[in-house]
Motif scaffolding. Structure first.
Motif, mmCIF file in Angstrom:
data_model
loop_
_atom_site.group_PDB
_atom_site.id
_atom_site.type_symbol
_atom_site.label_atom_id
_atom_site.label_comp_id
_atom_site.label_asym_id
_atom_site.label_seq_id
_atom_site.Cartn_x
_atom_site.Cartn_y
_atom_site.Cartn_z
ATOM 1 N N GLY A 24 13.281 20.274 -16.621
ATOM 2 C CA GLY A 24 12.523 19.290 -17.600
ATOM 3 C C GLY A 24 11.668 18.310 -16.944
ATOM 4 O O GLY A 24 11.515 18.178 -15.742
ATOM 5 N N ARG A 25 11.553 17.233 -18.157
ATOM 6 C CA ARG A 25 10.322 15.723 -17.600
ATOM 7 C C ARG A 25 11.455 14.735 -17.436
ATOM 8 O O ARG A 25 12.317 14.472 -18.869
ATOM 9 N N LEU A 26 11.090 13.811 -17.508
ATOM 10 C CA LEU A 26 10.991 12.168 -17.859
ATOM 11 C C LEU A 26 9.781 11.727 -18.317
ATOM 12 O O LEU A 26 8.619 11.878 -16.965
ATOM 13 N N GLU A 27 9.807 10.415 -18.734
ATOM 14 C CA GLU A 27 8.661 10.263 -19.204
ATOM 15 C C GLU A 27 8.685 8.219 -18.520
ATOM 16 O O GLU A 27 9.261 8.106 -18.499
ATOM 17 N N LEU A 28 7.709 8.068 -17.575
ATOM 18 C CA LEU A 28 7.909 7.092 -16.820
ATOM 19 C C LEU A 28 6.862 5.678 -17.959
ATOM 20 O O LEU A 28 7.636 4.885 -17.697
ATOM 21 N N ASN A 31 4.586 5.752 -23.680
ATOM 22 C CA ASN A 31 5.380 6.366 -24.552
ATOM 23 C C ASN A 31 4.745 6.170 -25.913
ATOM 24 O O ASN A 31 3.487 5.445 -26.157
ATOM 25 N N HIS A 32 4.846 7.508 -26.546
ATOM 26 C CA HIS A 32 3.495 7.861 -27.758
ATOM 27 C C HIS A 32 2.151 7.833 -27.430
ATOM 28 O O HIS A 32 1.714 8.034 -28.197
ATOM 29 N N THR A 33 1.472 8.184 -25.897
ATOM 30 C CA THR A 33 0.247 7.588 -25.931
ATOM 31 C C THR A 33 -0.067 8.785 -26.085
ATOM 32 O O THR A 33 -0.796 9.687 -26.585
ATOM 33 N N ASP A 34 0.272 10.241 -26.317
ATOM 34 C CA ASP A 34 -0.086 11.492 -25.449
ATOM 35 C C ASP A 34 -0.935 12.096 -27.195
ATOM 36 O O ASP A 34 -1.908 12.019 -26.927
ATOM 37 N N TYR A 35 -0.450 11.753 -28.262
ATOM 38 C CA TYR A 35 -1.056 12.515 -29.199
ATOM 39 C C TYR A 35 -2.235 11.378 -29.519
ATOM 40 O O TYR A 35 -2.961 11.325 -30.844
ATOM 41 N N CYS A 188 4.641 16.709 -31.791
ATOM 42 C CA CYS A 188 4.211 16.798 -31.045
ATOM 43 C C CYS A 188 2.996 16.880 -30.074
ATOM 44 O O CYS A 188 1.757 17.422 -30.440
ATOM 45 N N GLY A 189 3.173 15.654 -29.043
ATOM 46 C CA GLY A 189 1.827 15.780 -28.137
ATOM 47 C C GLY A 189 2.030 16.519 -26.920
ATOM 48 O O GLY A 189 3.011 17.950 -27.318
ATOM 49 N N LEU A 190 0.677 16.854 -25.818
ATOM 50 C CA LEU A 190 1.071 17.123 -24.786
ATOM 51 C C LEU A 190 2.335 17.263 -23.276
ATOM 52 O O LEU A 190 2.407 17.812 -22.198
ATOM 53 N N LEU A 191 2.802 16.055 -23.697
ATOM 54 C CA LEU A 191 3.258 15.816 -22.162
ATOM 55 C C LEU A 191 4.581 16.449 -21.392
ATOM 56 O O LEU A 191 4.818 16.524 -20.614
ATOM 57 N N ASP A 192 4.748 16.646 -22.783
ATOM 58 C CA ASP A 192 6.490 17.815 -22.285
ATOM 59 C C ASP A 192 5.905 18.846 -21.371
ATOM 60 O O ASP A 192 6.511 19.606 -20.432
ATOM 61 N N GLN A 193 4.982 19.411 -22.255
ATOM 62 C CA GLN A 193 4.667 20.578 -21.739
ATOM 63 C C GLN A 193 4.023 20.994 -20.065
ATOM 64 O O GLN A 193 4.176 21.794 -19.472
ATOM 65 N N ALA A 240 11.379 11.432 -38.229
ATOM 66 C CA ALA A 240 10.573 10.119 -37.541
ATOM 67 C C ALA A 240 9.751 9.839 -36.539
ATOM 68 O O ALA A 240 8.634 9.006 -37.151
ATOM 69 N N TYR A 241 9.658 10.955 -35.980
ATOM 70 C CA TYR A 241 9.004 11.243 -34.783
ATOM 71 C C TYR A 241 7.281 11.812 -35.827
ATOM 72 O O TYR A 241 5.629 10.957 -35.195
ATOM 73 N N ASN A 242 7.236 12.265 -36.327
ATOM 74 C CA ASN A 242 5.904 12.698 -37.337
ATOM 75 C C ASN A 242 5.485 11.224 -37.973
ATOM 76 O O ASN A 242 4.792 10.743 -37.752
HETATM 77 C C1 GLA Z 1 8.012 13.184 -26.616
HETATM 78 C C2 GLA Z 1 7.060 14.486 -27.474
HETATM 79 C C3 GLA Z 1 5.925 13.802 -26.843
HETATM 80 C C4 GLA Z 1 6.180 12.814 -26.523
HETATM 81 C C5 GLA Z 1 7.279 11.371 -26.214
HETATM 82 C C6 GLA Z 1 7.052 10.448 -25.992
HETATM 83 O O1 GLA Z 1 9.103 13.769 -25.513
HETATM 84 O O2 GLA Z 1 7.560 15.407 -27.671
HETATM 85 O O3 GLA Z 1 5.226 14.823 -26.656
HETATM 86 O O4 GLA Z 1 5.458 12.212 -27.442
HETATM 87 O O5 GLA Z 1 8.217 11.699 -27.133
HETATM 88 O O6 GLA Z 1 6.037 9.995 -25.446
#
Ligand code: GLA
Length: 397
Positions: A24-28, A31-35, A188-193, A240-242
């Motif tokens: 799993g991952r955490l975002e430090l 926020n919502h910058t990836d896309y 979503c963007g690429l952060l998680d993957q 909401a995210y989209n």
């Molecule tokens: C979710 C999305 C990510 C990113 C974060 C917010 O985790 O899957 O791509 O946008 O939200 O930073």
């Protein structure tokens, strides 16, 4: 692994041949910058999804997960949505993406076990996507190239494949991201993957989503990462995210920029009247987050932990007041954290609207922090809280 092997055997009657794992991952910060082609600081954590697999000859794919009662069974040439086993959508999305790139796979069985909590903002979905892509590579070796696929990798005498190169990891991250947007419906963007594939023990991951570069920064000793799951489930596919993404993109268009990455705070202020109030708020948040990621990198190199933590608090305030992707429970968790001795910084992590906060806490105070915040959160919300310590780990493989 023994548990996973037995779980597989119990369902399929034979032993698995391969096993992959994805954290799993955490975002430090970021926020919502990836896309928005921006910058992110993240970490892969010691919550793991494991997938055991074996090929089969009848062109069928059968999946079983310890987290869901329903098994899912379908034919390789009929990969379709099934609302009664929605979790399998993440696997199917990846399979379809690989097929589009002409990766050839036939039938297989797979068993999944996971300690990545669901709906807690730790990206259980990216872990499942990445584990699927790695499982297919083990079963039916392939190499992704910009034009589709290149010569497949060769196994060594022990039957092992060479480790993935950096470009291959980026290409796999793209496949998994596309699976989520095209099959599951979260744009979503690429952060998680990327975080899941590029994790490194004791290190933070700095991702530049415009130039697609990934760097690692050591987390200074003496700092603990504690995750607090608010217990409020977020559901990113609910639109909401989209919708946030659309606001960011229309803000960039109104500013005449290819993305919000190309806009700085001065340009935003000078052109405020061109934006709707909501576009302005979203752009303000994203531009601030990009800036905070750069400054946090400096603070990390300087060992300035107090400043690093301050950026986390600022980020949360920006989510709460501008981007509006927080919720009362997350705000309370951050307020409670701030009042604890030894807490350097805290903020919501991930998409928002629920899920978890990430807390940087001096190690010497970690125990006390967890006890205090759990008691106070329960007193004020009636919800149980189990703060839990996370180690920074290597990526999927
Ligand atoms: C979710 C999305 C990510 C990113 C974060 C917010 O985790 O899957 O791509 O946008 O939200 O930073």
């Amino acid at each position: 692994m023994t548990d996973l092997k037995n779980f597989f055997k119990q369902h399929f009657g034979s032993w698995p041949v391969h096993r992959v794992q994805a954290p799993g991952r955490l975002e430090l910060l970021g926020n919502h910058t990836d896309y928005n082609r921006g910058l992110v600081l993240s970490l892969a954590v010691d919550r793991n999804l494991e997938m055991a697999s074996a090929p089969r000859k009848d062109g069928k794919i059968e999946l079983v997960s310890s987290a869901f009662p329903e098994k899912e069974r379908f034919a390789c040439d009929r990969i379709e949505k099934n609302d009664s086993a929605a979790w399998a959508g993440y696997v199917k999305g990846v399979l379809l993406q690989l097929r589009q790139r002409r990766v050839n796979f036939t039938g297989f069985n797979a068993a999944i076990r996971s300690t990545v909590p669901l709906g807690a903002g730790m990206s259980s979905s990216a872990a499942l996507e990445v584990a699927t892509a790695l499982t297919i590579r083990r079963l039916f070796p392939f190499t992704l190239s910009p034009g589709g696929i290149a010569t497949p990798p060769k196994r060594n005498s022990r039957g092992e494949l060479p480790p993935l190169s950096k470009p291959e990891k980026l290409a796999l991250a793209g496949v998994c991201r596309n699976a989520e947007s095209e099959f599951v419906g979260v744009n979503c963007g690429l952060l998680d993957q990327i975080s899941c594939l590029f994790g490194k023990a004791s290190h933070l991951i700095e991702i530049d989503c415009q130039h697609l570069t990934v760097e690692h920064l050591p987390l200074p000793p003496g700092v603990g990462v504690i995750v607090c799951d608010s217990g409020v489930k977020h559901e990113l596919a609910d639109g909401a995210y989209n919708a946030l993404r659309r606001e960011c993109e229309s803000a960039a268009r109104a500013l005449g920029a290819a993305s919000l990455r190309a806009v700085d705070a001065a340009r935003l202020q000078a052109n405020k009247t061109r934006l709707t109030e909501r576009e302005y708020q979203c752009a303000y948040h994203v531009i601030g987050e990009n800036h905070r990621v750069v400054c946090a990198g400096r603070a990390l190199w300087d060992g300035d932990l107090a400043q690093l933590g301050e950026y986390l608090f600022e980020s949360h305030a920006s989510s709460r007041d501008f981007f509006k992707n927080s919720c009362p429970e997350l705000d309370l968790l951050v307020d409670l954290a701030r009042a604890q001795p030894g807490c350097l910084g805290a903020r919501l992590s991930g998409g928002g609207f629920g899920g978890a906060t990430i807390n940087l806490v001096r190690e010497s105070e970690a125990e006390r922090f967890s006890q205090e915040i759990a008691t106070k959160y329960e007193e004020q919300t009636g919800r149980k809280l189990s703060p839990s310590r996370c180690r920074l780990v290597d990526g999927a493989g």
